[in-house]
Design a protein around this motif. Structure first.
Motif, PDB file in Angstrom:
ATOM      1  N   VAL A  69       0.858  -1.185   0.000  1.00 50.98           N
ATOM      2  CA  VAL A  69       0.000   0.000   0.000  1.00 50.98           C
ATOM      3  C   VAL A  69       0.894   1.234   0.000  1.00 50.98           C
ATOM      4  CG1 VAL A  69      -1.740   1.315   1.257  1.00 50.98           C
ATOM      5  CG2 VAL A  69      -1.845  -1.188   1.228  1.00 50.98           C
ATOM      6  N   LEU A  70       0.733   2.069  -1.027  1.00 53.10           N
ATOM      7  CA  LEU A  70       1.426   3.348  -1.081  1.00 53.10           C
ATOM      8  C   LEU A  70       0.414   4.462  -0.881  1.00 53.10           C
ATOM      9  CD1 LEU A  70       3.899   2.854  -4.084  1.00 53.10           C
ATOM     10  CD2 LEU A  70       4.226   2.294  -1.665  1.00 53.10           C
ATOM     11  N   PHE A  71       0.892   5.591  -0.359  1.00 57.48           N
ATOM     12  CA  PHE A  71       0.013   6.720  -0.087  1.00 57.48           C
ATOM     13  C   PHE A  71       0.292   7.846  -1.086  1.00 57.48           C
ATOM     14  CE2 PHE A  71       0.463   4.441   3.889  1.00 57.48           C
ATOM     15  CZ  PHE A  71      -0.848   4.349   4.324  1.00 57.48           C
ATOM     16  N   SER A  72      -0.711   8.697  -1.276  1.00 55.58           N
ATOM     17  CA  SER A  72      -0.547   9.841  -2.173  1.00 55.58           C
ATOM     18  C   SER A  72       0.639  10.680  -1.710  1.00 55.58           C
ATOM     19  CB  SER A  72      -1.826  10.688  -2.185  1.00 55.58           C
ATOM     20  OG  SER A  72      -2.918   9.927  -2.648  1.00 55.58           O
ATOM     21  N   GLY A  73       1.482  11.051  -2.641  1.00 54.30           N
ATOM     22  CA  GLY A  73       2.685  11.804  -2.317  1.00 54.30           C
ATOM     23  C   GLY A  73       3.809  11.365  -3.219  1.00 54.30           C
ATOM     24  N   THR A  74       5.016  11.758  -2.894  1.00 52.55           N
ATOM     25  CA  THR A  74       6.181  11.426  -3.718  1.00 52.55           C
ATOM     26  C   THR A  74       6.758  10.085  -3.309  1.00 52.55           C
ATOM     27  OG1 THR A  74       7.721  12.536  -2.213  1.00 52.55           O
ATOM     28  CG2 THR A  74       6.698  13.882  -3.937  1.00 52.55           C
ATOM     29  N   ILE A  75       7.669   9.582  -4.162  1.00 49.99           N
ATOM     30  CA  ILE A  75       8.375   8.338  -3.823  1.00 49.99           C
ATOM     31  C   ILE A  75       9.195   8.525  -2.557  1.00 49.99           C
ATOM     32  CG2 ILE A  75      10.195   6.772  -4.606  1.00 49.99           C
ATOM     33  CD1 ILE A  75       9.196   7.165  -7.458  1.00 49.99           C
ATOM     34  N   ARG A  76       9.818   9.705  -2.415  1.00 50.59           N
ATOM     35  CA  ARG A  76      10.611   9.989  -1.214  1.00 50.59           C
ATOM     36  C   ARG A  76       9.724   9.909   0.033  1.00 50.59           C
ATOM     37  NH1 ARG A  76      13.851  15.603  -0.396  1.00 50.59           N
ATOM     38  NH2 ARG A  76      14.753  14.878  -2.352  1.00 50.59           N
ATOM     39  N   THR A 136       8.849  12.185  -7.672  1.00 52.67           N
ATOM     40  CA  THR A 136       7.738  11.799  -8.543  1.00 52.67           C
ATOM     41  C   THR A 136       6.512  11.435  -7.706  1.00 52.67           C
ATOM     42  OG1 THR A 136       9.280  10.961 -10.200  1.00 52.67           O
ATOM     43  CG2 THR A 136       6.990  10.187 -10.334  1.00 52.67           C
ATOM     44  N   GLU A 137       5.361  11.936  -8.121  1.00 52.01           N
ATOM     45  CA  GLU A 137       4.114  11.598  -7.437  1.00 52.01           C
ATOM     46  C   GLU A 137       3.697  10.172  -7.820  1.00 52.01           C
ATOM     47  OE1 GLU A 137       2.140  13.305  -5.314  1.00 52.01           O
ATOM     48  OE2 GLU A 137       3.443  15.083  -5.228  1.00 52.01           O
ATOM     49  N   VAL A 138       3.317   9.387  -6.819  1.00 44.85           N
ATOM     50  CA  VAL A 138       2.947   7.990  -7.085  1.00 44.85           C
ATOM     51  C   VAL A 138       1.459   7.850  -7.401  1.00 44.85           C
ATOM     52  CG1 VAL A 138       4.783   7.161  -5.586  1.00 44.85           C
ATOM     53  CG2 VAL A 138       2.478   7.452  -4.646  1.00 44.85           C
ATOM     54  N   GLY A 139       0.653   8.882  -7.146  1.00 43.17           N
ATOM     55  CA  GLY A 139      -0.785   8.802  -7.383  1.00 43.17           C
ATOM     56  C   GLY A 139      -1.504   8.113  -6.236  1.00 43.17           C
ATOM     57  N   GLU A 140      -2.814   8.143  -6.297  1.00 44.34           N
ATOM     58  CA  GLU A 140      -3.600   7.529  -5.233  1.00 44.34           C
ATOM     59  C   GLU A 140      -3.372   6.018  -5.213  1.00 44.34           C
ATOM     60  OE1 GLU A 140      -8.265   7.216  -3.689  1.00 44.34           O
ATOM     61  OE2 GLU A 140      -7.747   8.334  -5.494  1.00 44.34           O
ATOM     62  N   ARG A 188       5.900  -0.768  -7.280  1.00 37.87           N
ATOM     63  CA  ARG A 188       5.323  -0.538  -5.949  1.00 37.87           C
ATOM     64  C   ARG A 188       5.921  -1.498  -4.924  1.00 37.87           C
ATOM     65  NH1 ARG A 188       0.361  -0.371  -8.828  1.00 37.87           N
ATOM     66  NH2 ARG A 188      -0.305  -2.357  -7.892  1.00 37.87           N
ATOM     67  N   GLN A 189       6.169  -2.735  -5.353  1.00 35.59           N
ATOM     68  CA  GLN A 189       6.722  -3.729  -4.444  1.00 35.59           C
ATOM     69  C   GLN A 189       8.134  -3.352  -4.017  1.00 35.59           C
ATOM     70  OE1 GLN A 189       6.037  -5.975  -2.126  1.00 35.59           O
ATOM     71  NE2 GLN A 189       5.008  -7.351  -3.569  1.00 35.59           N
ATOM     72  N   ARG A 190       8.944  -2.882  -4.959  1.00 36.19           N
ATOM     73  CA  ARG A 190      10.320  -2.512  -4.626  1.00 36.19           C
ATOM     74  C   ARG A 190      10.361  -1.273  -3.730  1.00 36.19           C
ATOM     75  NH1 ARG A 190      13.103  -2.702 -10.447  1.00 36.19           N
ATOM     76  NH2 ARG A 190      10.928  -2.720 -11.183  1.00 36.19           N
ATOM     77  N   ILE A 191       9.440  -0.332  -3.951  1.00 32.75           N
ATOM     78  CA  ILE A 191       9.388   0.842  -3.059  1.00 32.75           C
ATOM     79  C   ILE A 191       8.972   0.411  -1.654  1.00 32.75           C
ATOM     80  CG2 ILE A 191       8.107   2.974  -2.594  1.00 32.75           C
ATOM     81  CD1 ILE A 191       8.087   3.480  -5.592  1.00 32.75           C
TER      82      ILE A 191
END
Length: 719
Positions: free
Chosen positions: A561-568, A605-609, A619-622
């Motif tokens: 699960v990623l959240f809205s915002g940048t990769i950083r 970079t923005e990852v999107g919703e 997404r898995q590697r992040i």
């Protein structure tokens, strides 16, 4: 059926007999006064006592027993003429026509007023079991209301300012009808320019003062409500995020969002605005009654007779309105839940071509809400009709008697105009008072639901204090028994024991649904086992500080699960002091640095919703980098290799091998992923069935050997 008919007939006979006896005594008292046997007031009180005794005897004789409602009605009906005449004589030294003559109109008026008062008492102060239940409900509502007011403490200065301007607005508003009548009297009699200018000037000043004060009052109260609502949303959100995972599995998302978005707003606006309306109406009502008594005390008493009837209608309306309003709120929550499910799972909906089905399901929920709203609005329409008919009837009576008083010289035309203006407001104010007090208590129902979440204690405690400087990462599962809160009768782990040694890689294998991911959830303290315990370096997990524990134990799931915002932001999630160098180092270990640098904005970079702008592998590697940047002592990888290609998997494994003191727990279906593990544990039926190295388990030709033939192949690995 025959018994019911007999009961009804007996009640009808009892009513007819009681009316005949009472009318006979009422007319007899009128004959007594014409022959001057007793004094006027003495005759009234003797008549009241006789009527009360006679009606009681008739009721007992015909019915055998009667309810408290009848007692109150008989008492009020018998004593009303005597009390009214005595008060008139004592306060105003006057005697009314009803007191001097026995007339059917007087009897009907007393009977109607007594019945309305008795019914009003019965509904507002019920007896027996209803009274006990109502008292408990009212007590709970009052406690909630006090809690709401106490939470307004930081904004008391705004409320105090609003109260001051409220009082000024009410005082100014009360005198406007008085000077309106004064102007009419001046114009209707001999014109006096100075008096006319003075009356118009005062009327203008009071109008201006009322408008300015009302505006200031509204502004201050709206500021208080806005700040309070924001504060309650933050407090509720904080309380929700502290709950255990099982709470979110049993409570639907639509209900939670409804409490967070609607109920917090409702408890802030309704309670504060109701207090504002209650105080304003109460002060204004007292002032109006005093001014109306000065204009004509007789018309004032006539107008106040409307109060019990209005209160009765209002109470009946409140009961049905509140019940239907709560049903509408719950129905809207269900509709929101249906919409949220479709939006969050739109890919599944599209892939199974169920758009029309979901639209029909959402339409059904909306139709349920529409039906409830229609019933609620119908109740309100009937209530408004009854209220307006009552007000219209009272206005007819008031105008009729007002004309008589003007003819007899007891009032002027201007006084009657002022009285009519006061009466039109007084009726609304009394109706508002009877409604707002009940609504103010009932409206805290929304507050009750918010406080229910605020007061809830998480079933998984986060109050541990242990934060050791050195952590080896030795994990022990000791005789665990566990069932999920949503399915308490379905045991997932039974007498489960397992040891994860520091610096070693342990792989959990077994068919799906046998408890592998449950072990991960318990190690993350998402749930609490019913029996047994989990130790970290020989200390129970619950003894560790919550933040410390989740920094030292990191998990990477199959569906990250990623959240809205940048990769950083996503890699450094939960670590506000994390530097860019640490982020890049973790990304290199997760084989994510290269593809990130190829993006136009790199780590910004923005990852999107939900990470929708990235592929599943990215997404898995992040997510792996997010876990590694925390430098955890225990790292859990749950089916992560299903989203990685062979090259990425090899690089991740090499990076993990560079951390020799790290405890690694892996769940996978690929043989290549787990065959190098220091310990392989086969789980089945919620227990450890086999454990050992890959070669040891293959030589036994047991469950692991069978699984390796069926599942652990590249072609059958889950994707």
């Amino acid at each position: 059926m025959a018994g019911n008919t007999e009961t009804v007939a007996r009640k009808v006979v009892s009513l007819i007999l009681a009316v005949c006896v009472d009318l006979s005594l009422f007319y007899a008292s009128g004959c007594v006064v014409t022959h001057s046997v007793f004094g006027h007031l003495a005759r009234l009180w003797v008549s009241a006592a006789l009527r009360c005794l006679a009606l009681t005897a008739v009721t007992l004789f015909s019915l055998g027993d009667f309810k408290p409602l009848l007692i109150r009605f008989i008492t009020a009906h018998s004593l009303l003429p005597a009390v009214f005449e005595t008060g008139s004589k004592a306060l105003y030294h006057e005697e009314t026509q009803c007191g001097l003559l026995a007339d059917i109109r007087c009897w009907l008026m007393c009977a109607g007023a007594s019945l309305a008062a008795a019914l009003f008492w019965e509904i507002t102060i019920p007896d027996a079991d209803d009274a006990a239940a109502g008292k408990e409900k009212t007590q709970k509502a009052r406690e909630l209301f006090v809690r709401v007011l106490l939470l307004y403490k930081p904004y008391y200065h705004l409320l105090l300012g609003g109260l001051v301007f409220l009082s000024l607005a009410v005082i100014c508003e009360m005198f406007i009808p008085f000077y309106t009548g004064r102007v009419i009297d001046i114009l209707g009699s001999q014109y006096q320019p100075n008096e006319f200018i003075s009356a118009v000037l005062f009327m203008g000043l009071f109008s201006l003062g009322s408008s300015v004060s009302a505006g200031c009052r509204g502004g201050l109260l709206l500021c208080a409500i806005s700040a309070y609502t924001c504060r309650m949303k933050v407090k509720l959100f904080g309380a929700l995020t502290k709950q255990e995972i099982g709470f979110f599995e049993t409570i639907k998302t639509g209900e939670i969002t409804s409490r967070l978005s609607k109920d917090t707003t409702l408890m802030g606006r309704t309670v504060c605005l109701n207090v504002n309306v209650l105080l304003r109406t109460f002060i204004k009502t007292l002032g109006m009654i005093s001014l109306m008594m000065n204009l004509s005390w007789k018309l004032t008493f006539l107008v106040l007779m409307e109060t019990p009837i209005t209160g009765l209608i209002q109470n009946i309306y409140d009961t049905h309105w509140q019940r239907l309003s709560l049903a509408v709120q719950d129905s809207m929550a269900l509709a929101n839940e249906a919409a949220n499910e479709v939006v969050s799972g739109i890919r599944v909906v599209r892939s199974f071509n169920t758009e029309k089905h979901e639209a029909r399901r959402y339409d059904d929920r909306l139709m349920d809400t529409h039906t409830l709203k229609t019933r609620r609005d119908t109740v309100r329409a009937v209530y408004l009709l009854a209220r307006r008919l009552t007000g219209l009837g009272m206005q007819v009576f008031m105008l009729y008697y007002g004309r008589l008083f003007i003819r007899s010289g007891q009032m002027t035309t201007g006084n009657l105009v002022s009285f009519i203006l006061y009466q039109s407001d007084l009726g609304d104010n009394i109706r508002t008072l009877t409604y707002i007090f009940g609504d103010m208590l009932n409206s805290v129902g929304a507050a009750g639901k918010v406080f229910e979440y605020l007061d809830r204690k998480p079933q998984v405690s986060t109050e541990g204090q242990l934060k050791p400087d050195q952590l080896k990462g030795h994990v022990s599962f000791r005789r665990l028994n566990f069932a999920y809160p949503a399915y308490p009768n379905k045991t997932v782990l039974q007498d489960f024991s397992l040891e994860l040694k520091s610096g070693q890689m342990t792989a959990l294998v077994g068919p799906s649904g046998e408890g592998k991911s449950t072990c991960v959830s318990l190690l993350e303290r998402f749930y609490e086992p019913q029996d047994g315990e989990i130790l970290l370096d020989n200390e129970p997990l619950k003894s560790y500080d919550h933040r410390f524990l989740h920094k030292k134990i990191a998990v990477v799931n199959q569906e990250p699960v990623l959240f809205s915002g940048t990769i950083r932001d996503n890699i450094a999630y939960g670590l506000p002091d994390c530097s860019l160098d640490e982020i890049q180092e973790a990304a290199r270990k997760a084989n994510a640095h290269d593809f990130i640098k190829q993006l136009e904005k790199g780590y910004d970079t923005e990852v999107g919703e939900g990470g929708g702008q990235l592929s599943k592998s990215e997404r898995q590697r992040i997510a792996i980098a997010r876990a590694l940047v925390r430098q955890p002592q225990v790292l859990i990888l749950d089916e992560i290799t299903s989203s990685l290609d062979t090259e990425s998997e090899n690089k991740v494994q090499q990076a993990l091998a560079s951390c020799p003191n790290q405890t690694l727990l892996v769940i996978a279906h690929r043989l290549k992923t787990i065959e190098k593990a220091d310990q392989i544990v086969v789980i089945g039926d919620g227990r450890v069935q086999e454990r050992g190295t890959h070669q040891e388990l293959m030589d036994r030709k047991g469950n692991y050997y069978k699984l390796s033939e069926k599942l652990f192949t590249e072609g059958n690995s889950p994707q």
